[in-house]
Motif scaffolding. Structure first.
Motif, PDB file in Angstrom:
ATOM      1  N   ILE A  28       0.802  -1.394   0.037  1.00 51.03           N
ATOM      2  CA  ILE A  28       0.129   0.004   0.058  1.00 51.03           C
ATOM      3  C   ILE A  28       0.652   1.148  -0.142  1.00 51.03           C
ATOM      4  N   PRO A  29       0.785   2.037  -0.944  1.00 50.52           N
ATOM      5  CA  PRO A  29       1.319   3.489  -1.104  1.00 50.52           C
ATOM      6  C   PRO A  29       1.336   4.133   0.423  1.00 50.52           C
ATOM      7  N   LYS A  30       2.264   4.705   1.044  1.00 51.54           N
ATOM      8  CA  LYS A  30       2.160   5.450   2.350  1.00 51.54           C
ATOM      9  C   LYS A  30       1.158   6.399   2.162  1.00 51.54           C
ATOM     10  N   GLU A  31       1.091   7.439   0.655  1.00 57.66           N
ATOM     11  CA  GLU A  31       0.149   8.336   0.624  1.00 57.66           C
ATOM     12  C   GLU A  31      -1.447   7.893   0.667  1.00 57.66           C
ATOM     13  N   MET A  32      -1.533   6.684   0.514  1.00 56.89           N
ATOM     14  CA  MET A  32      -2.791   6.161   0.707  1.00 56.89           C
ATOM     15  C   MET A  32      -3.369   5.566   2.136  1.00 56.89           C
ATOM     16  N   LEU A  33      -2.343   5.714   2.989  1.00 55.10           N
ATOM     17  CA  LEU A  33      -2.696   5.310   4.626  1.00 55.10           C
ATOM     18  C   LEU A  33      -4.026   6.341   4.988  1.00 55.10           C
ATOM     19  N   PRO A  34      -4.658   5.754   5.760  1.00 55.94           N
ATOM     20  CA  PRO A  34      -5.769   6.652   6.051  1.00 55.94           C
ATOM     21  C   PRO A  34      -5.540   7.819   7.296  1.00 55.94           C
ATOM     22  N   GLU A  46      -6.874  18.152  -2.114  1.00 52.58           N
ATOM     23  CA  GLU A  46      -8.149  19.284  -1.891  1.00 52.58           C
ATOM     24  C   GLU A  46      -7.291  20.562  -1.600  1.00 52.58           C
ATOM     25  N   GLU A  47      -6.239  20.395  -0.682  1.00 53.31           N
ATOM     26  CA  GLU A  47      -5.599  21.901  -0.710  1.00 53.31           C
ATOM     27  C   GLU A  47      -5.462  22.561  -2.099  1.00 53.31           C
ATOM     28  N   ALA A  48      -4.699  21.691  -3.121  1.00 47.24           N
ATOM     29  CA  ALA A  48      -4.304  22.140  -4.220  1.00 47.24           C
ATOM     30  C   ALA A  48      -5.440  22.920  -5.167  1.00 47.24           C
ATOM     31  N   VAL A  49      -6.679  21.880  -4.799  1.00 43.94           N
ATOM     32  CA  VAL A  49      -7.717  22.242  -5.978  1.00 43.94           C
ATOM     33  C   VAL A  49      -8.373  23.637  -5.063  1.00 43.94           C
ATOM     34  N   ARG A  50      -8.324  23.662  -3.908  1.00 47.58           N
ATOM     35  CA  ARG A  50      -9.062  25.001  -3.266  1.00 47.58           C
ATOM     36  C   ARG A  50      -8.093  26.233  -3.513  1.00 47.58           C
ATOM     37  N   SER A  51      -6.860  25.901  -3.801  1.00 53.48           N
ATOM     38  CA  SER A  51      -5.845  27.163  -4.056  1.00 53.48           C
ATOM     39  C   SER A  51      -6.097  27.647  -5.441  1.00 53.48           C
ATOM     40  N   GLY A  52      -6.784  26.779  -6.452  1.00 57.37           N
ATOM     41  CA  GLY A  52      -7.186  27.331  -7.561  1.00 57.37           C
ATOM     42  C   GLY A  52      -6.466  26.398  -8.877  1.00 57.37           C
ATOM     43  N   CYS A  53      -5.739  25.300  -8.490  1.00 57.90           N
ATOM     44  CA  CYS A  53      -5.051  24.339  -9.493  1.00 57.90           C
ATOM     45  C   CYS A  53      -6.153  23.407 -10.089  1.00 57.90           C
ATOM     46  N   LYS A  54      -6.057  23.390 -11.220  1.00 61.39           N
ATOM     47  CA  LYS A  54      -7.060  22.588 -12.027  1.00 61.39           C
ATOM     48  C   LYS A  54      -6.444  21.320 -12.472  1.00 61.39           C
ATOM     49  N   ASP A  55      -5.207  21.363 -12.527  1.00 61.90           N
ATOM     50  CA  ASP A  55      -4.292  20.125 -13.049  1.00 61.90           C
ATOM     51  C   ASP A  55      -3.385  19.761 -11.977  1.00 61.90           C
ATOM     52  N   ILE A  56      -3.482  18.324 -11.649  1.00 60.97           N
ATOM     53  CA  ILE A  56      -2.679  17.713 -10.440  1.00 60.97           C
ATOM     54  C   ILE A  56      -1.750  16.584 -11.309  1.00 60.97           C
ATOM     55  N   VAL A  57      -0.650  16.755 -11.003  1.00 56.94           N
ATOM     56  CA  VAL A  57       0.670  16.003 -11.664  1.00 56.94           C
ATOM     57  C   VAL A  57       1.111  15.150 -10.583  1.00 56.94           C
ATOM     58  N   PHE A  58       0.825  13.797 -10.634  1.00 52.39           N
ATOM     59  CA  PHE A  58       1.778  12.913  -9.785  1.00 52.39           C
ATOM     60  C   PHE A  58       2.823  12.378 -10.269  1.00 52.39           C
ATOM     61  N   VAL A  59       3.940  12.508  -9.458  1.00 57.21           N
ATOM     62  CA  VAL A  59       5.330  11.871  -9.954  1.00 57.21           C
ATOM     63  C   VAL A  59       5.389  10.584  -9.238  1.00 57.21           C
ATOM     64  N   THR A  60       4.894   9.243  -9.848  1.00 57.67           N
ATOM     65  CA  THR A  60       4.911   8.105  -9.145  1.00 57.67           C
ATOM     66  C   THR A  60       6.142   7.198  -9.501  1.00 57.67           C
ATOM     67  N   GLY A  61       6.074   6.062  -8.957  1.00 62.18           N
ATOM     68  CA  GLY A  61       6.933   4.840  -9.161  1.00 62.18           C
ATOM     69  C   GLY A  61       6.449   3.665  -8.950  1.00 62.18           C
ATOM     70  N   ARG A  62       7.032   2.704  -9.104  1.00 57.74           N
ATOM     71  CA  ARG A  62       6.656   1.207  -8.918  1.00 57.74           C
ATOM     72  C   ARG A  62       5.670   1.128  -7.715  1.00 57.74           C
ATOM     73  N   GLY A  63       4.559   0.302  -7.735  1.00 56.11           N
ATOM     74  CA  GLY A  63       3.812   0.004  -6.604  1.00 56.11           C
ATOM     75  C   GLY A  63       2.769   1.194  -6.361  1.00 56.11           C
ATOM     76  N   ARG A  65       0.274   2.077  -7.989  1.00 56.87           N
ATOM     77  CA  ARG A  65      -1.026   2.273  -8.826  1.00 56.87           C
ATOM     78  C   ARG A  65      -2.372   2.544  -8.237  1.00 56.87           C
ATOM     79  N   ALA A  66      -2.291   2.354  -6.778  1.00 53.21           N
ATOM     80  CA  ALA A  66      -3.533   2.617  -5.881  1.00 53.21           C
ATOM     81  C   ALA A  66      -3.742   3.979  -5.937  1.00 53.21           C
ATOM     82  N   ILE A  67      -2.892   4.821  -6.184  1.00 51.98           N
ATOM     83  CA  ILE A  67      -3.052   6.393  -6.344  1.00 51.98           C
ATOM     84  C   ILE A  67      -4.026   6.636  -7.462  1.00 51.98           C
ATOM     85  N   GLU A  68      -3.591   5.919  -8.648  1.00 49.57           N
ATOM     86  CA  GLU A  68      -4.051   6.322  -9.870  1.00 49.57           C
ATOM     87  C   GLU A  68      -5.670   5.866  -9.712  1.00 49.57           C
TER      88      GLU A  68
END
Length: 293
Positions: A28-34, A46-63, A65-68
């Motif tokens: 489980i990616p650490k970013e997906m821990l509850p 949520e913070e980025a979207v509330r700040s006006g960002c419409k495009d979110i870019v994830f720099v990912t690696g192996r393992g 996929r749960a974030i996607e």
């Protein structure tokens, strides 16, 4: 006041292995821990979207996929919830995929934060962009990234989130040498990585939020690797200081460090105590735990 380009993109470096949370992060990616009822990464988005960002870019690696999958539609789950007349839950999970436009790039080697940002060049090149390190959950009104964007709109350049730390904590963070120019705003002259108190130029530490100008990519390309072969973002920002203005802003809000087990447990407890329903659960558990022999 200087007119600046809109900050519409936010980059999330999420390729780390999360070894501090093993064995939970083996699959489980650490970013997906509850964190209560949402994964840690959700708060940053949520913070980025509330700040006006419409495009979110994830720099990912192996393992990762749960974030996607989390930010994608889950047709089977939506249909199941609809069939059971759970329309509120259906709408809630559907809305996650509509928060922003999501894209993903791969960091094939763990070569540091600077390298992770460089991996997002093709998506973010040509305009200023935000960077959120999701281990730090920032709670503020307006959102912390939005506070940095406001500074960027006024002063231009790049903007780093700052927090005043205790003297004993200067050796844990990047510390800035800076001059005050306004309420909470500093013009950064230099940065020192994890200095002992005797060598710290201030007690203003860099935290996990940035607004970076596209000039950062030039510096990242020219950067030499540091310890462990990693490319450090702070080294690139230090080089940028010779060519562009870099500002620091002492943000208004609360920072919850979810990058360690102790920090994550503390963050979970703090957030649970702020909600009347979960607060009572925590208090009851503590009372029950105190009676265990």
């Amino acid at each position: 006041m200087t007119t600046q380009m809109q900050v519409s993109k936010c980059l999330f470096p999420v390729a780390g292995l999360g070894t501090r949370f093993l064995p939970a992060t083996k699959e489980i990616p650490k970013e997906m821990l509850p964190l209560i009822d949402k994964p840690i990464i959700h708060y940053g988005v949520e913070e980025a979207v509330r700040s006006g960002c419409k495009d979110i870019v994830f720099v990912t690696g192996r393992g990762k996929r749960a974030i996607e999958d989390y930010f994608d539609r889950s047709w089977e789950l939506e249909q199941l919830l609809e069939a059971r007349d759970k329309f509120d839950l259906r709408d809630m999970v559907r809305d996650i995929s509509h928060m922003a436009r999501f894209s993903y790039v791969r960091q094939c080697e763990p070569l540091g934060l600077g390298h992770a940002v460089l991996c997002g060049e093709q998506v973010c090149e040509g305009e200023p962009f935000g960077v959120i390190l999701p281990d730090d959950v920032m709670l503020g009104t307006p959102p912390v990234l939005g506070q940095l964007i406001s500074v960027h709109r006024t002063f231009g350049g790049s903007v780093l989130a700052l927090q005043e730390v205790t003297p004993e904590d200067t050796s844990r963070y990047g510390i800035v040498d800076a001059d005050p120019v306004g309420e909470g705003v500093y013009r950064i002259r230099n940065m020192v990585e994890k200095p002992p108190l005797s060598q710290a130029p201030s007690r203003l530490a860099i935290m996990g939020r940035y607004v970076l100008s596209p000039g950062i990519f030039r510096e990242l390309h020219d950067l030499n690797p540091g310890a462990g072969g990693e490319y450090q973002l702070t080294d690139a920002i230090r080089a940028l200081l010779d060519k562009e203005s870099v500002w620091g802003f002492v943000y208004r809000g609360k920072r919850l460090d979810c990058g360690t087990k102790a920090g994550w447990l503390r963050a979970t407890t703090i957030m649970a105590m702020e909600d009347p329903e979960t607060r009572q659960i925590v208090l009851s558990a503590l009372e029950e735990g105190g009676n265990v022999r």
